[in-house]
Design a protein around this motif. Structure first.
Motif, PDB file in Angstrom:
ATOM      1  N   UNK A   3      18.505  22.125  -5.679  1.00  0.00           N
ATOM      2  CA  UNK A   3      18.905  20.631  -6.219  1.00  0.00           C
ATOM      3  C   UNK A   3      17.940  20.374  -5.508  1.00  0.00           C
ATOM      4  N   UNK A   4      18.049  20.321  -3.736  1.00  0.00           N
ATOM      5  CA  UNK A   4      17.095  18.952  -3.209  1.00  0.00           C
ATOM      6  C   UNK A   4      15.241  19.117  -3.904  1.00  0.00           C
ATOM      7  N   UNK A  31      17.849  29.102  11.419  1.00  0.00           N
ATOM      8  CA  UNK A  31      17.612  30.251  10.380  1.00  0.00           C
ATOM      9  C   UNK A  31      16.585  29.353   8.746  1.00  0.00           C
ATOM     10  N   UNK A  32      16.403  31.197   8.174  1.00  0.00           N
ATOM     11  CA  UNK A  32      15.147  31.015   7.360  1.00  0.00           C
ATOM     12  C   UNK A  32      15.569  29.614   6.416  1.00  0.00           C
ATOM     13  N   UNK A  70      23.123  31.538  -2.931  1.00  0.00           N
ATOM     14  CA  UNK A  70      23.488  30.020  -2.500  1.00  0.00           C
ATOM     15  C   UNK A  70      22.439  29.094  -2.210  1.00  0.00           C
ATOM     16  N   UNK A  71      21.149  30.196  -1.498  1.00  0.00           N
ATOM     17  CA  UNK A  71      19.964  29.008  -0.241  1.00  0.00           C
ATOM     18  C   UNK A  71      19.358  28.671  -2.005  1.00  0.00           C
ATOM     19  N   UNK A  72      19.054  29.331  -2.896  1.00  0.00           N
ATOM     20  CA  UNK A  72      18.337  29.363  -4.172  1.00  0.00           C
ATOM     21  C   UNK A  72      18.483  28.078  -4.306  1.00  0.00           C
ATOM     22  N   UNK A 118      17.886  26.812   6.953  1.00  0.00           N
ATOM     23  CA  UNK A 118      17.812  25.702   7.421  1.00  0.00           C
ATOM     24  C   UNK A 118      16.026  25.107   7.628  1.00  0.00           C
ATOM     25  N   UNK A 119      15.865  26.208   7.933  1.00  0.00           N
ATOM     26  CA  UNK A 119      13.855  25.697   8.599  1.00  0.00           C
ATOM     27  C   UNK A 119      13.617  25.241   7.185  1.00  0.00           C
ATOM     28  N   UNK A 120      13.918  25.761   5.661  1.00  0.00           N
ATOM     29  CA  UNK A 120      12.945  25.131   4.600  1.00  0.00           C
ATOM     30  C   UNK A 120      13.842  23.720   4.581  1.00  0.00           C
ATOM     31  N   UNK A 121      14.929  24.165   4.793  1.00  0.00           N
ATOM     32  CA  UNK A 121      15.232  22.790   4.807  1.00  0.00           C
ATOM     33  C   UNK A 121      14.632  21.485   5.341  1.00  0.00           C
ATOM     34  N   UNK A 122      14.481  22.629   6.914  1.00  0.00           N
ATOM     35  CA  UNK A 122      13.979  20.837   7.831  1.00  0.00           C
ATOM     36  C   UNK A 122      11.905  20.896   7.451  1.00  0.00           C
ATOM     37  N   UNK A 123      11.525  22.267   6.387  1.00  0.00           N
ATOM     38  CA  UNK A 123      10.205  21.889   6.230  1.00  0.00           C
ATOM     39  C   UNK A 123      10.728  20.505   4.746  1.00  0.00           C
TER      40      UNK A 123
END
Ligand code: ATP
Ligand code: MG
Lengths: 236, 295
Positions: free
Chosen positions: A177-178, A138-139, A170-172, A141-146
């Motif tokens: 936080x990352x 998902x978008x 929520x993801x923002x 998850x791809x951001x986490x991967x990047x």
């Protein structure tokens, strides 16, 4: 000496002058935000710092290295990582292969495995899906991967280009936080964001870019209070 | 039945040669995003190098092939550096295509100068007679068996290389997104050079096998197999390594069967008809990636 020092930078696309003399600096340990409207030239600046596109004039110095004189691929080994706009994960490769490519320039395999474990701890989703093709994530998850992929190179500085783009509130929050987690690891961050409020909330300092020029700069908390910024970027 | 089997096996063998050539096409296309139309002529150069090594210098076949591989690898890297690299990022892909066609003629003309147009009769690099089955009714030549085995070994080795080594992973990354690959610290130019090196080295092997099976060598020897291998690469899905293998085998078998059972003259037309039908049904080829929409 600043970790990153950009002076009088000019970048052209053919006849179009996209960046018209931009100067800024990022000190070690800082989070610096670069905000601005669509088309202001934020991505262009990051691409130039990473050596993906050439500068027309000015200087870029990263940790004492003249970026304009070294090929882009060498910057990774010098400690610069880049989470590009639109994530640009390798869609046809697995999550794990993507992460390992992040560590392409690293020699010490034991240390690399440690970083991988650390990333799996912070992104359990990536661990679960490590054998899945990145293009099927998902978008969010791809951001986490990047971001994980960038961390794999063990960088001293990460350039992030709109990491919250297209994500749910929520993801923002998770993405931010990352970013704070990366910062807590001692990584210096140059953050490009449309979401000016969130960016100014975590940044130490910020620059405002308007059609290829810096129109304002200052401490992030002061910019948050500025009437002009409120009007233009914070929705009143 | 035996006749069919015999034809089928020689088709697989021919197909293995197409496949080895197609691998070069498909890898270069996948990674440098260009059609290297001179690739067929590298096979011809490989043939001449093996010939020179074996006949003129008395090398044993294996050493001659090794010599040809080194020669073709250098040739591949040089053509990329001198002719194609300066055009990378050029506004028109046509410029690169025309340069590749020019390079093809250049290699043919150089070979004409050095080796003349007189056909050289090639001695097979495989000395082994082969095996004879079903009371001698089914004979399989040594070169046929070696060709098929070589094709299989090359495919396996390439798959291992791509999936298990850093350089192979870098190739995949570059084939997907050169910019993102650069951000990983991958030297895109070096990766493209490596791809040309591998493709050209394989072309030398293909040249040795091709000339062993069809022992007449002229400066134009590479042209037709080159085009057929290109068709095989497209049939299998250009950019896909297993696709090149499957496309090559399919083409070889189709060509052999058509020649034997339909018509020698029509064989090539039939091969191209197959290509067109496959592309109508699956525009990206048998194993081709679906065209992905970028967000
Ligand atoms: N490859 C290109 N060729 C020509 N012009 C370009 C190219 N890339 C960007 N531009 C132009 O340069 C300017 C700056 O673009 P850039 O992508 O850097 O903006 P940005 O601030 O990142 O915008 P956004 O917030 O939409 O991502 C724009 O006017 C854009 O149209
Ligand atoms: Mg942008």
């Amino acid at each position: 000496m600043s970790m990153l020092e950009v002076k009088d930078l000019e970048v052209n696309y053919g006849m179009i002058k996209a960046i018209k003399g931009v100067s800024f600096h990022v000190e070690a340990g800082e989070i610096v935000a670069l905000i601005g409207a669509n088309g202001a030239g934020k991505t262009t600046i990051l691409h130039t710092i990473s050596g993906l596109i050439p500068a027309a004039a000015g200087s870029i110095v990263f940790e004492g290295n003249d970026v304009r004189r070294i090929p882009g691929y060498k910057l990774t080994g010098l400690g610069m990582a880049h989470v590009p706009e639109g994530r640009r994960v390798f869609a046809e490769m697995t999550v794990l292969q993507n992460l390992r490519l992040g560590a392409y320039t690293r020699k010490d395999s034991a240390e690399t495995e440690e970083t991988l474990e650390m990333i799996y701890q912070h992104f359990p989703r990536l661990k679960e899906r490590r054998s899945q093709l990145a293009g099927t994530l998902s978008g969010g998850e791809q951001q986490m991967l990047a971001m994980g992929r960038a961390l794999m190179s063990k960088p001293t500085m990460i350039l992030m280009d709109e990491p919250s783009m297209g994500l749910s509130p929520l993801l923002v929050k998770e993405v931010f936080s990352i970013i704070e987690f990366c910062h807590s690891q001692g990584i210096t961050i140059l953050l490009v964001e449309q979401n000016a409020r969130m960016a100014l909330n975590i940044a130490d300092r910020a620059y405002v870019l308007e059609v290829g020029k810096i129109s304002m700069e200052g401490k992030a908390n002061e910019l948050l209070e500025s009437e002009a910024i409120k009007k233009a970027y914070l929705g009143g | 039945m035996l006749d069919f089997l015999n034809t089928f096996i020689s088709g697989i063998s021919l197909g293995s040669i197409y496949a080895i050539i197609a691998l070069g096409y498909t890898m270069v296309y996948g990674i440098a995003k260009m059609l290297n139309f001179a690739h067929g002529d590298v096979i011809m150069v490989g043939g001449y190098l093996v010939y020179t090594g074996m006949i003129s210098w008395g090398f044993n076949p294996l050493l001659a092939i090794l010599f040809a591989m080194v020669g073709c690898t250098i040739l591949g890297i040089l053509t990329e550096r001198i002719a194609y690299k300066p055009l990378r990022g050029a506004t028109s892909n046509l410029a690169v295509l025309i340069t590749a066609i020019g390079m093809s003629y250049f290699l043919q003309n150089i070979s004409l100068q050095i080796f003349t147009a007189n056909p050289k009769s090639f001695t097979s690099v495989v000395k082994w007679e082969g095996i004879s089955l079903a009371d001698g009714q089914l004979k399989i030549q040594g070169v046929t068996i070696i060709t098929i085995l070589t094709g299989a070994v090359i495919l396996l080795a390439l798959q291992l290389f791509i999936n298990k080594t850093k350089a192979g992973q870098a190739m995949l990354a570059v084939s997907e997104d050169k910019g993102a690959a650069t951000l990983m610290g991958i030297d895109v130019n070096k990766t493209i050079s490596l791809t040309f090196a591998i493709g050209s080295g394989l072309a030398a092997i293909a040249g040795a096998l091709l000339c062993s099976a069809y022992p007449v060598l002229t400066p134009y020897t590479g042209a037709m197999p080159g085009i057929k291998a290109f068709v095989a690469a497209v049939l299998g899905g250009i950019g896909s390594i297993p696709g090149a293998m499957i496309g090559g085998l399919l083409l070889g078998v189709a060509e052999s069967l058509s020649k034997r059972f339909i018509s020698t003259q029509l064989a090539d037309a039939i091969v191209f008809t197959i290509l067109i039908i496959v592309l109508l049904v699956r525009p990206t080829g048998l194993m081709g990636r679906k065209l992905q929409e970028k967000v």
